[in-house]
Design an enzyme around this catalytic site. Structure first.
Site, PDB file in Angstrom:
ATOM      1  CE  LYS A  47      -3.825  -2.395   2.195  1.00 42.29           C
ATOM      2  NZ  LYS A  47      -4.523  -2.772   3.424  1.00 42.29           N
ATOM      3  CD  GLN A  87      -3.169  -4.348   6.564  1.00 47.98           C
ATOM      4  OE1 GLN A  87      -3.147  -3.435   5.760  1.00 47.98           O
ATOM      5  NE2 GLN A  87      -3.791  -5.487   6.313  1.00 47.98           N
ATOM      6  CG  ASP A 100      -9.399   0.192   4.899  1.00 50.82           C
ATOM      7  OD1 ASP A 100      -9.005  -0.157   3.768  1.00 50.82           O
ATOM      8  OD2 ASP A 100      -8.755  -0.008   5.950  1.00 50.82           O
TER       9      ASP A 100
END
Ligand code: NAD
Length: 298
Positions: free
Chosen positions: A54, A98, A121
Site C-alpha cells: 500500500k 491494517q 477503507d
C-alpha cells in the site's frame, strides 16, 4: 467452455494511472498533495507485506504515505489518541488501520473512531450505511474493486442472480450491498448455510469471500456464470490459491478471476482512488455523492 480471465492486475494498473493524473492535477491546481496515514500494530508478516504494497502504491501515484508502525503492546487508548490526532490533522486525507489488530484492541471501536470522511477503507458504519441507502460515499475497497472487475466484462447485471459466499463486515456484507445497488437479485451464504452447493449452482454471478481454500467446487458453477474469487491462501509449496477450485471452475464459467492477479491488486487501487476522492471531498473540490436516493438503482 474455457472462461475468459478477468485481469485484475491490468485493470488495477489503469486505475492507479488515473489516480496519479488526479493527484498531479490536485497538486498543480490547488497546491495540495493527498496524504494517507497507514497504521500497523505488531509484526504479523502477511500484514507487513500488505502495508508495504500500500505504501509503495502511494509513492507510485504521488500520494503522501505517512507510516505509523506501532508495537504489538500498543493499547486501545493509545491507538484512539493517535487516530484523534490524525482526524484533526488537515494534511491527512485518509486513515487506514491494517487488520488484524492484537486481541487487546477492538477493531470496530477503532473503525468508528475514524472520521467517516477519512475512512478510505470504507468500513465505517456511516459509509456502509450510505451504500445501503443507495447514496454511496467512500466505498469498501475490495467490494468496490470487484464491481470494477464485473463492469470490465461488459456484461449486464440487472436482474441477474448473484451469490456472495461470506458475510463479514468488511467484505461479504458490503459486497452484497454493491451487487444489490447494481440491480442484481442477491443471496448471501455463510458458515451456517445449509447446502452451499445448491446456492452456487443456481447463481449467475458467484463472489466468494469465505477464507476457506477450495471451498467452492468447480463442478458447482453454472455454465456461463461469472466467478469472482476474493479468498487468498498460500499453499505449503508457496503457491497462492483462492476459495474456488479454479481449474474446474474455469471449464464451466464464462468469466473468472485468477488468484493471484484478480481481486488483490484491485483492493489497493480502490484504496488509492478513495484517498484522492476523500482529499477532494474534504477540501470542497468534489461533491460527496448524490444525497437524493437514485431510484433508478435497485
Ligand atoms: P472472515 O473470516 O471475516 O469471514 C468469512 C466469512 O465466510 C464469514 O461470514 C463466514 O460465515 C463465511 N464462511 C466461513 N466458512 C464458510 C463455509 N464453509 N460456507 C459458507 N460461508 C463460510 O473473512 P474476510 O475478512 O471476509 O475474508 C475472506 C477471505 O477473503 C479471506 O481469505 C481473506 O484473506 C480474503 N480477502 C482478500 C482480499 C483481497 O484483496 N484479495 C481482501 C479482503 C479479504
Amino acid at each position: 467452455m474455457s472462461a475468459k480471465l478477468i485481469d485484475g492486475k491490468k485493470i488495477a494498473a489503469e486505475i492507479r494511472g488515473l489516480v496519479a493524473v488526479r493527484v498531479k492535477e490536485l497538486l498543480d491546481t490547488h497546491g495540495c498533495q493527498p496524504g494517507l496515514a497507514v497504521i500497523i500494530i505488531g509484526e504479523d508478516p502477511a500484514s507487513q507485506v500488505y502495508v508495504r504494497n500500500k505504501r509503495s502504491a502511494c509513492e507510485e501515484t504521488g500520494i503522501r504515505s505517512v507510516a505509523y508502525d506501532l508495537p504489538a503492546t500498543t493499547t486501545q487508548d493509545e491507538l484512539l489518541a493517535l487516530i484523534e490526532n490524525l482526524n484533526n490533522n488537515d494534511d491527512i486525507d485518509g486513515i487506514l488501520v491494517q487488520t488484524p489488530v492484537p486481541d487487546a484492541i477492538d477493531i470496530e471501536t477503532i473503525i468508528e473512531s475514524i472520521r467517516a470522511d477519512k475512512d478510505v477503507d470504507g468500513f465505517h458504519p456511516y459509509n456502509i450505511g450510505r451504500l445501503a441507502v443507495r447514496v454511496p460515499a467512500l466505498r469498501s475497497c475490495t467490494p468496490y474493486g470487484v464491481m470494477k472487475l464485473l463492469e470490465s466484462t461488459g456484461e449486464k447485471f440487472y436482474g441477474r442472480e448473484a451469490l456472495v459466499v461470506g458475510a463479514s463486515n468488511h467484505v461479504g456484507r458490503p459486497m452484497a450491498l454493491e451487487l444489490l445497488l447494481a440491480g442484481c437479485t442477491i443471496s448471501v451464504c455463510h458458515r451456517f448455510t445449509r447446502n452451499l452447493e445448491e446456492w452456487v449452482k443456481r447463481s449467475d454471478i458467484v463472489v466468494v469471500a469465505a477464507g476457506k481454500q477450495g471451498l467452492v467446487k468447480g463442478e458447482w458453477i453454472k455454465p456461463g456464470a461469472t466467478v469472482i474469487d476474493i479468498g487468498i491462501h498460500r499453499t505449503e509449496s508457496g503457491k497462492l490459491v483462492g476459495d474456488v477450485d479454479f481449474s474446474t471452475a474455469q471449464q464451466r464459467a464464462a468469466w473468472i478471476t485468477p488468484v493471484p492477479g484478480g481481486v488483490g491488486p484491485m483492493t489497493v487501487a480502490m484504496l488509492l482512488q478513495n484517498t484522492v476522492d476523500a482529499a477532494l471531498i474534504r477540501r470542497g473540490f468534489k461533491d460527496s455523492g448524490k444525497r437524493t436516493v437514485d431510484l433508478s438503482r435497485a
